[in-house]
Motif scaffolding. Structure first.
Motif, mmCIF file in Angstrom:
data_model
loop_
_atom_site.group_PDB
_atom_site.id
_atom_site.type_symbol
_atom_site.label_atom_id
_atom_site.label_comp_id
_atom_site.label_asym_id
_atom_site.label_seq_id
_atom_site.Cartn_x
_atom_site.Cartn_y
_atom_site.Cartn_z
ATOM 1 N N ARG A 88 0.839 -1.197 0.000
ATOM 2 C CA ARG A 88 0.000 0.000 0.000
ATOM 3 C C ARG A 88 0.874 1.247 0.000
ATOM 4 N N VAL A 89 0.438 2.239 -0.739
ATOM 5 C CA VAL A 89 1.034 3.563 -0.634
ATOM 6 C C VAL A 89 0.344 4.212 0.569
ATOM 7 N N VAL A 90 1.108 4.506 1.604
ATOM 8 C CA VAL A 90 0.539 5.027 2.848
ATOM 9 C C VAL A 90 0.379 6.542 2.789
ATOM 10 N N LYS A 91 1.435 7.239 2.372
ATOM 11 C CA LYS A 91 1.384 8.705 2.365
ATOM 12 C C LYS A 91 2.342 9.275 1.344
ATOM 13 N N LEU A 92 1.898 10.340 0.681
ATOM 14 C CA LEU A 92 2.765 11.144 -0.176
ATOM 15 C C LEU A 92 2.867 12.541 0.425
ATOM 16 N N GLY A 93 4.047 13.114 0.346
ATOM 17 C CA GLY A 93 4.249 14.514 0.704
ATOM 18 C C GLY A 93 4.667 15.250 -0.550
ATOM 19 N N ALA A 94 3.866 16.221 -0.962
ATOM 20 C CA ALA A 94 4.157 16.978 -2.186
ATOM 21 C C ALA A 94 4.523 18.411 -1.812
ATOM 22 N N PHE A 95 5.659 18.850 -2.319
ATOM 23 C CA PHE A 95 6.153 20.191 -2.078
ATOM 24 C C PHE A 95 6.178 20.909 -3.417
ATOM 25 N N ILE A 96 5.443 22.005 -3.505
ATOM 26 C CA ILE A 96 5.280 22.708 -4.768
ATOM 27 C C ILE A 96 5.927 24.084 -4.665
ATOM 28 N N ASN A 97 6.931 24.321 -5.493
ATOM 29 C CA ASN A 97 7.594 25.613 -5.577
ATOM 30 C C ASN A 97 6.577 26.578 -6.184
ATOM 31 N N SER A 98 6.040 27.480 -5.355
ATOM 32 C CA SER A 98 4.953 28.322 -5.839
ATOM 33 C C SER A 98 4.977 29.709 -5.215
ATOM 34 N N GLU A 114 -2.651 10.436 -8.533
ATOM 35 C CA GLU A 114 -3.410 9.678 -9.526
ATOM 36 C C GLU A 114 -2.561 8.574 -10.151
ATOM 37 N N LEU A 115 -1.266 8.812 -10.314
ATOM 38 C CA LEU A 115 -0.362 7.776 -10.820
ATOM 39 C C LEU A 115 -0.375 6.562 -9.891
ATOM 40 N N MET A 116 -0.293 6.794 -8.591
ATOM 41 C CA MET A 116 -0.264 5.676 -7.632
ATOM 42 C C MET A 116 -1.527 4.832 -7.717
ATOM 43 N N VAL A 117 -2.674 5.468 -7.916
ATOM 44 C CA VAL A 117 -3.931 4.727 -8.049
ATOM 45 C C VAL A 117 -3.970 3.989 -9.386
ATOM 46 N N GLU A 118 -3.469 4.612 -10.454
ATOM 47 C CA GLU A 118 -3.399 3.933 -11.758
ATOM 48 C C GLU A 118 -2.596 2.637 -11.654
ATOM 49 N N VAL A 119 -1.477 2.710 -10.955
ATOM 50 C CA VAL A 119 -0.555 1.583 -10.890
ATOM 51 C C VAL A 119 -0.988 0.531 -9.877
ATOM 52 N N PHE A 120 -1.403 0.950 -8.684
ATOM 53 C CA PHE A 120 -1.681 0.000 -7.601
ATOM 54 C C PHE A 120 -3.174 -0.186 -7.296
ATOM 55 N N GLY A 121 -4.047 0.503 -7.997
ATOM 56 C CA GLY A 121 -5.480 0.392 -7.708
ATOM 57 C C GLY A 121 -5.777 0.941 -6.322
ATOM 58 N N ASP A 122 -6.677 0.285 -5.591
ATOM 59 C CA ASP A 122 -7.052 0.760 -4.261
ATOM 60 C C ASP A 122 -5.862 0.846 -3.318
ATOM 61 N N ALA A 123 -4.868 -0.013 -3.492
ATOM 62 C CA ALA A 123 -3.672 0.029 -2.648
ATOM 63 C C ALA A 123 -2.835 1.282 -2.903
ATOM 64 N N GLY A 124 -3.137 2.001 -3.962
ATOM 65 C CA GLY A 124 -2.443 3.248 -4.252
ATOM 66 C C GLY A 124 -3.085 4.464 -3.606
ATOM 67 N N LYS A 125 -4.286 4.293 -3.033
ATOM 68 C CA LYS A 125 -4.957 5.411 -2.347
ATOM 69 C C LYS A 125 -4.238 5.675 -1.036
ATOM 70 N N HIS A 126 -3.973 6.936 -0.747
ATOM 71 C CA HIS A 126 -3.067 7.286 0.340
ATOM 72 C C HIS A 126 -3.469 8.588 1.019
ATOM 73 N N ALA A 127 -2.901 8.812 2.197
ATOM 74 C CA ALA A 127 -2.962 10.125 2.837
ATOM 75 C C ALA A 127 -1.943 11.013 2.127
ATOM 76 N N ARG A 128 -2.108 12.356 2.268
ATOM 77 C CA ARG A 128 -1.210 13.223 1.514
ATOM 78 C C ARG A 128 -1.133 14.618 2.110
ATOM 79 N N SER A 129 0.005 15.237 1.918
ATOM 80 C CA SER A 129 0.185 16.663 2.165
ATOM 81 C C SER A 129 0.541 17.306 0.829
ATOM 82 N N ALA A 130 0.056 18.518 0.606
ATOM 83 C CA ALA A 130 0.415 19.292 -0.586
ATOM 84 C C ALA A 130 0.733 20.699 -0.103
ATOM 85 N N VAL A 131 2.019 21.040 -0.089
ATOM 86 C CA VAL A 131 2.487 22.257 0.560
ATOM 87 C C VAL A 131 3.186 23.163 -0.445
#
Length: 153
Positions: A88-98, A114-131
């Protein structure tokens, strides 16, 4: 279907896992967790640089986040030997230079999510930060790190 077969079905070729640019390792495996260091966006071998809300268009930012996701997969495959070990993909942290006015960080981070879900299906659904951040290493537009649950062989 194996993950390699799934990638082939999706027309995805993973890049070569990038070497670290400083004093760290790309992946640390601790028990059933893999911690993937922040990965930068390389598209056609070139680092995507710039700032969202300024010099990088929204669609290019989304593509940059997807490229970070591809590098995460490449690093995991190099460290684990097979992406089939990913539970399972547990968490992604995304840092956006903005810029300070830019507010679409979640849309940019969706490129990797969306890539993680494409590749792993439901196991690709994860918690996330977008900063949003004012600068990233090497002037990158996006950086994404990951925590992944893995099967212990």
């Amino acid at each position: 279907m194996t993950i390699d077969e799934r990638l082939s079905e999706l027309g995805i070729t993973l890049p070569q896992a990038a070497a670290p640019v400083a004093a760290y390792v790309p992946v640390v495996i601790d028990g059933r967790r893999a911690y993937v260091s922040g990965q930068l966006p390389f598209v056609n071998g070139e680092l995507v640089k710039g700032r969202l809300g300024e010099s990088v268009p929204l669609d290019d930012g989304i593509a940059a986040a997807r490229a970070c996701g591809l590098m995460i997969l490449a690093q995991l495959k190099a460290a684990l030997g097979s992406l089939d070990r990913v539970e399972r993909v547990v968490k992604l942290g995304a840092f956006i230079n903005s810029t300070g006015e830019f507010q679409d960080q979640p849309r940019i981070a969706n490129g990797a999510s969306e890539l993680m879900v494409e590749v792993f299906g439901d196991a690709g659904k994860h918690a996330r930060s977008a900063v949003g951040v004012p600068v990233l290493p090497l002037g990158a537009a996006v950086e994404v790190d990951a925590i992944v649950a893995v099967r212990v062989d």
